[in-house]
Design an enzyme around this catalytic site. Structure first.
Site, short mmCIF file in Angstrom:
data_model
loop_
_atom_site.label_atom_id
_atom_site.label_comp_id
_atom_site.label_asym_id
_atom_site.label_seq_id
_atom_site.Cartn_x
_atom_site.Cartn_y
_atom_site.Cartn_z
N GLU A 1 0.82 -1.22 0.00
CA GLU A 1 0.00 0.00 0.00
C GLU A 1 0.85 1.26 0.00
O GLU A 1 0.85 2.05 0.96
CB GLU A 1 -0.97 -0.04 1.17
CG GLU A 1 -1.92 -1.22 1.06
CD GLU A 1 -3.05 -1.22 2.09
OE1 GLU A 1 -2.97 -0.46 3.08
OE2 GLU A 1 -4.00 -2.00 1.88
N GLU B 1 -4.41 -8.95 -1.91
CA GLU B 1 -4.99 -8.73 -0.57
C GLU B 1 -6.47 -8.39 -0.66
O GLU B 1 -6.88 -7.55 -1.44
CB GLU B 1 -4.26 -7.59 0.17
CG GLU B 1 -4.76 -7.40 1.58
CD GLU B 1 -4.06 -6.28 2.31
OE1 GLU B 1 -4.73 -5.49 2.99
OE2 GLU B 1 -2.82 -6.19 2.21
#
Length: 339
Positions: free
Chosen positions: A240, A336
């Site tokens: 991220e 994810e």
């Protein structure tokens, strides 16, 4: 959709504590139960179930499910074995630090039963074929750490996998004993704090003067895991990279990542003879401009095997299709989905 690679990884605090793969922000109703066909032989389908009401938590069902002519409420799926599209690197989960701790504290017999059910590849078990690990701590570890928390250790003389030797590495070795062909991806949540602009494990960016040292950090990680008998098939360079609010976390924009790949990580891997795949991005599907920018640089593209996506904040299939169509020789990964 025609993808070169697609990995379904479900990130959970503990691998089997009732968490499953679903929509972030709320559960959806369970679908109509599958039609049970009266069998003429052994069940052709192995079925594991997790219910939102927790009456079943990743439990193998005893239903006998066979293909037949009985009508059911689902669409018909026709398999055309003469026509192929993407190759699949694997399907699986994240093995977080929290997961490893929980699993490692089980009794030896219960742990063995669990790991066999998850990773054995014969027809009666699930046969998980891919795992995602955090490189250092993630926000699901019991404390924050990297593999070199000694300020100023640019030579990485103090680099050590010691924080993972208690739980993660022992569990991984047991998994590999069951399925030696499982593929493993590593993703860092942060570089060591002393390499960052804010000298903190949360947020901040990688300082340019430490790009080379951090590239060698990846090299050492892959080499030392290999010395443990653990092959790292692929790495993403930052989990991220556009969000710095997790503990730990680090920001890395597309220009920074492009520079890091083409001038540091790619050459460092090549010099060390490392064949581990370099995967760009590793964030939400609403920012396809990021992986497209990285892959748009010819030098970075030569080192990068593909790009990875999470399933929050945008249409995942559309994003993967867009990036695949722009660079069809590069893999796309789904890494994810948290519930």
């Amino acid at each position: 959709m025609n993808y070169n690679s697609f990995i379904y990884l479900c990130l959970s605090a503990a691998l089997l504590t009732g968490a499953g793969c679903g929509k972030k922000g709320g559960d959806t109703p369970d679908p109509t139960p599958p039609v049970v066909v009266t069998p003429t032989g052994p069940s052709q389908v192995a079925f594991w179930l997790t219910n939102t009401d927790r009456t079943a938590l990743f439990a193998k069902q005893k239903n006998v499910l066979n293909f037949g002519t009985t009508s059911n409420p689902y669409s018909t799926i026709t398999l055309d074995t003469a026509r192929t599209y993407q190759t699949m690197d694997g399907f699986g989960y994240a093995l977080t630090g929290g997961s490893a701790t929980v699993i490692n504290r089980m009794s030896a017999s219960s742990r063995a039963d669990l790991l066999r059910e998850l990773f054995a590849t014969d027809s009666t078990w699930l046969g998980v074929s891919y795992l995602r690990l955090s490189i250092g701590a993630s926000d699901l570890s019991d404390h924050v750490f990297t593999y070199d928390d000694v300020p100023g250790d640019v030579s990485l003389a103090q680099f050590s996998l010691a924080p993972d030797r208690t739980d993660l590495i022992p569990v991984l070795k047991q998994i590999l004993a069951i399925n030696p062909n499982i593929k493993i991806m590593g993703s860092p949540w942060t570089a060591p704090s002393w390499m960052k602009s804010n000298n903190s494990s949360k947020g901040g960016t990688l300082l340019p003067q430490y790009y080379d040292a951090y590239a060698r950090y990846f090299v050492k990680y892959i080499q030392q895991m290999a010395a443990e008998g653990i092959t790292i098939d692929a790495v993403t360079l930052q989990n991220e990279p556009l969000y710095g609010g997790n503990e730990p976390s680090m920001l890395m924009d597309a220009a920074q990542q492009t520079n890091f790949i083409k001038n540091n990580v790619g050459p460092a891997f090549a010099a060390a003879g490392i064949r581990t795949k370099i995967i760009a991005y590793d964030h939400n599907p609403d920012r396809t401009d990021f992986p497209l920018a990285v892959l748009g640089d010819a030098t970075a593209r030569a080192y990068a095997e593909g790009s990875a996506f999470h399933n929050y904040g945008g249409p995942l299939a559309d994003a993967l299709t867009q990036v695949h169509n722009a660079y069809p020789s590069k893999g796309v990964y789904f890494t994810e989905f948290w519930t």
